[in-house]
Design an enzyme around this catalytic site. Structure first.
Site, PDB file in Angstrom:
ATOM      1  N   ALA A  61      44.402  39.637  28.870  1.00  0.00           N
ATOM      2  CA  ALA A  61      45.800  39.379  29.210  1.00  0.00           C
ATOM      3  C   ALA A  61      45.960  38.524  30.445  1.00  0.00           C
ATOM      4  CB  ALA A  61      46.529  40.706  29.395  1.00  0.00           C
ATOM      5  N   GLY A  62      44.858  37.989  30.983  1.00  0.00           N
ATOM      6  CA  GLY A  62      44.949  37.156  32.170  1.00  0.00           C
ATOM      7  C   GLY A  62      44.866  37.972  33.447  1.00  0.00           C
ATOM      8  N   LEU A  65      48.188  41.734  37.203  1.00  0.00           N
ATOM      9  CA  LEU A  65      49.304  41.534  38.119  1.00  0.00           C
ATOM     10  C   LEU A  65      49.529  42.728  39.038  1.00  0.00           C
ATOM     11  CD1 LEU A  65      51.868  39.646  35.863  1.00  0.00           C
ATOM     12  CD2 LEU A  65      50.329  38.721  37.596  1.00  0.00           C
ATOM     13  N   HIS A  86      37.179  32.261  41.928  1.00  0.00           N
ATOM     14  CA  HIS A  86      36.806  32.913  40.668  1.00  0.00           C
ATOM     15  C   HIS A  86      37.070  32.042  39.431  1.00  0.00           C
ATOM     16  CE1 HIS A  86      37.865  36.481  43.358  1.00  0.00           C
ATOM     17  NE2 HIS A  86      36.565  36.571  43.174  1.00  0.00           N
ATOM     18  N   ASP A 143      46.104  27.367  35.400  1.00  0.00           N
ATOM     19  CA  ASP A 143      44.816  27.410  36.088  1.00  0.00           C
ATOM     20  C   ASP A 143      43.717  27.650  35.065  1.00  0.00           C
ATOM     21  OD1 ASP A 143      44.571  30.222  35.627  1.00  0.00           O
ATOM     22  OD2 ASP A 143      45.499  30.702  37.561  1.00  0.00           O
TER      23      ASP A 143
END
Length: 261
Positions: A61-62, A65, A86, A143
């Site tokens: 999911a990236g 957060l 990273h 990114d």
């Protein structure tokens, strides 16, 4: 729970993002583990292909957060440096890996998670998978190489649409526009990806590495640059034992036995 699982079989190293309850979102721990695992796979001659996948229902999911917000609230500089520390090194490690790497996209791939899949050489997706460039939804830009890799897969216009509108793309649509290599039922994603990786693990590893090097150089360079890299990498591949074996096998009308050297 170990954030990243590693399994070796048939010359294939499978790296599994292992935070299923958080949809394999990327914490500092997981990013550092993945980068270290990619570097280790590149250096291990016994590993001749790599599969990247996720545990549970999601691929990745990236960015996590929750961790991101907690660090921001604590005025920790880590969130603002994670791209350099990273994400950029991870994508560089994936694209420069001197052996094939296949993304087994078992579910949702969003943000940096989708970007990692785009950076891989091939993508096998579950029929239930979705791809989402959600950066704009959280007030961020692209990114993890997505602004470079995604337009090269599906074209500038479609990539811009995904970035600006943050609209999920289904597996069926992803296949239609060339974002993925193959779509299979969810239960078959990892077996199909492993079978493909195992087939390539039995192939001419150095030639694959040189193909990747030439493709990567040519994607951002001029024709003259591409021709120069092709000339060098072809000469390097031509000096391998695998090339000699392939020619001998062709003349003898038998199947070649590649050793990866």
């Amino acid at each position: 729970m170990t954030a990243l699982l590693t399994e070796d079989r048939d010359g294939v190293r499978t790296l599994t993002l292992n935070r299923p309850d958080a949809f394999n979102s990327l914490t500092v721990e997981l990013k550092e583990a993945l980068l270290a695992a990619l570097v280790a796979a590149a250096a291990d001659d016994a590993v001749r292909a790599v599969v990247l996948t996720g545990a549970g229902k999601a691929f990745c999911a990236g960015q996590d957060l929750k961790e991101h917000m907690a660090l921001l609230a604590a005025n920790d500089p880590a969130p603002l440096s994670t791209v350099e520390a990273h994400y950029n090194p991870i994508v560089t490690a994936i694209t420069a890996l001197p052996k094939p790497i296949i993304a087994a996209v078992n579910g949702m791939a969003a943000g940096a998670g989708a970007s990692f899949a785009y950076a891989c050489d091939l993508r096998i997706a579950a029929d239930s998978a979705k791809f989402l460039m959600a950066f704009a939804n959280v007030g961020l830009t692209a990114d993890s190489g997505a602004s470079w890799t995604l337009p090269r897969l599906i074209g500038y216009g479609r990539a811009m649409e995904m970035m600006l509108l943050a609209k999920p793309v289904s597996a069926e649509e992803a296949l239609r526009v060339g974002m993925v290599t193959q779509v299979v039922p969810a239960a078959e994603v990892l077996p199909v990806a492993h079978a493909l990786a195992a087939r390539m693990a039995a192939g001419p590893t150095t030639a694959y590495a040189k193909i990747k090097e030439a493709m990567l150089a040519s994607a951002g360079g001029s024709l003259a640059d591409g021709l120069a890299v092709e000339g060098r990498t072809q000469a390097e591949a031509g000096r391998t034992a695998d090339h000699r074996e392939a020619v001998d096998a062709f003349v003898a009308k038998r199947e070649p036995g590649f050793t990866g050297r």
